[in-house]
Design a protein around this motif. Sequence first.
Motif, short mmCIF file in Angstrom:
data_model
loop_
_atom_site.label_atom_id
_atom_site.label_comp_id
_atom_site.label_asym_id
_atom_site.label_seq_id
_atom_site.Cartn_x
_atom_site.Cartn_y
_atom_site.Cartn_z
N MET A 100 0.85 -1.19 0.00
CA MET A 100 0.00 0.00 0.00
C MET A 100 0.89 1.23 0.00
O MET A 100 2.05 1.17 0.42
N LEU A 101 0.36 2.30 -0.51
CA LEU A 101 1.07 3.58 -0.59
C LEU A 101 2.36 3.46 -1.41
O LEU A 101 3.33 4.16 -1.18
N GLY A 102 2.37 2.53 -2.35
CA GLY A 102 3.54 2.34 -3.22
C GLY A 102 4.68 1.59 -2.55
O GLY A 102 5.78 1.50 -3.11
N LEU A 103 4.44 1.02 -1.37
CA LEU A 103 5.48 0.29 -0.65
C LEU A 103 4.93 -1.06 -0.19
O LEU A 103 3.72 -1.23 -0.01
N SER A 104 5.83 -2.00 0.04
CA SER A 104 5.45 -3.26 0.67
C SER A 104 5.68 -3.12 2.16
O SER A 104 6.67 -2.52 2.58
N TRP A 105 4.78 -3.69 2.95
CA TRP A 105 4.85 -3.53 4.41
C TRP A 105 4.79 -4.87 5.10
O TRP A 105 4.15 -5.81 4.62
N HIS A 157 3.93 10.86 6.93
CA HIS A 157 2.59 10.34 7.26
C HIS A 157 2.38 8.90 6.77
O HIS A 157 1.36 8.29 7.06
N TYR A 158 3.33 8.33 6.02
CA TYR A 158 3.16 6.98 5.48
C TYR A 158 2.93 5.94 6.58
O TYR A 158 2.10 5.05 6.43
N LEU A 159 3.68 6.02 7.66
CA LEU A 159 3.56 5.02 8.72
C LEU A 159 2.16 5.04 9.34
O LEU A 159 1.53 3.99 9.51
N THR A 160 1.66 6.21 9.65
CA THR A 160 0.31 6.34 10.22
C THR A 160 -0.75 5.91 9.21
O THR A 160 -1.69 5.19 9.56
N ALA A 162 -0.38 3.83 6.70
CA ALA A 162 -0.30 2.38 6.52
C ALA A 162 -1.02 1.65 7.65
O ALA A 162 -1.77 0.69 7.42
N GLN A 163 -0.83 2.11 8.88
CA GLN A 163 -1.50 1.47 10.01
C GLN A 163 -3.01 1.61 9.90
O GLN A 163 -3.75 0.67 10.15
N LEU A 164 -3.49 2.78 9.50
CA LEU A 164 -4.93 2.98 9.33
C LEU A 164 -5.49 2.07 8.23
O LEU A 164 -6.57 1.49 8.38
N LEU A 165 -4.75 1.93 7.13
CA LEU A 165 -5.19 1.04 6.04
C LEU A 165 -5.21 -0.42 6.50
O LEU A 165 -6.13 -1.17 6.16
N ILE A 166 -4.21 -0.83 7.26
CA ILE A 166 -4.17 -2.21 7.75
C ILE A 166 -5.36 -2.47 8.67
O ILE A 166 -6.04 -3.50 8.54
N GLU A 167 -5.63 -1.56 9.59
CA GLU A 167 -6.77 -1.73 10.50
C GLU A 167 -8.08 -1.80 9.73
O GLU A 167 -8.96 -2.61 10.04
N ASP A 168 -8.21 -0.98 8.70
CA ASP A 168 -9.42 -1.01 7.87
C ASP A 168 -9.53 -2.34 7.11
O ASP A 168 -10.61 -2.91 7.00
N ASN A 169 -8.41 -2.82 6.57
CA ASN A 169 -8.41 -4.11 5.88
C ASN A 169 -8.82 -5.25 6.81
O ASN A 169 -9.57 -6.15 6.43
N ILE A 170 -8.32 -5.21 8.04
CA ILE A 170 -8.69 -6.24 9.01
C ILE A 170 -10.18 -6.21 9.27
O ILE A 170 -10.86 -7.25 9.27
#
Length: 178
Positions: A100-105, A157-160, A162-170
């Motif tokens: 996400m956001l053009g990066l792998s996490w 802001h990428y770290l924050t 990414a965490q919001l996107l992960i929580e939404d995906n879950i």
Amino acid sequence: MKKFIKNPWTLGIGTTVIGSVLLSFVMDWINKVDWLSTLKALLQFVGNAIVAFLNFELKVWWVLVVLALLFAALLIYVKILDTKQKDTPIPFLSYTKDSMLGLSWEWEYSKTYDGKYTISHLHPVCSKCGMRLKQSGMYGLEMECLRCNTTKKWEDHYLTDAQLLIEDNIKKRFLQNQ
């Protein structure tokens, strides 16, 4: 109802009772005895058993012991049920990688004091070799892979995000069906 009828216990006991009644009728017919005499004897036996049960003298301590045993059995059952629920895997815990956001996490989960899971050790990884990226460049605006020298643009802001996107995906993938 079908489950009850197809239950092995129901089939076994039912077959035994029906077979006994039929065998009794056959034996009465062979011995030339009134075929209702067996049914009459069975009804008398059941009636006598009910009367004997209702006239049985109970001691209070017997009742208390039975209630204590039932309570102990219930506690054991609840404990066993609770451990079975704890052993069931939580589906979203296997979700530890995404792009996400053009990066792998990649990330892990840690359990809080109240039993909830939170995302921990969230970091971007190289999409080519999978190594953890290092912040570099002037003012830390790039992420660099030390193994294959790949660089990616980075914003604070990428770290924050990414965490919001992960929580939404879950929530959408795993928790929506529960």
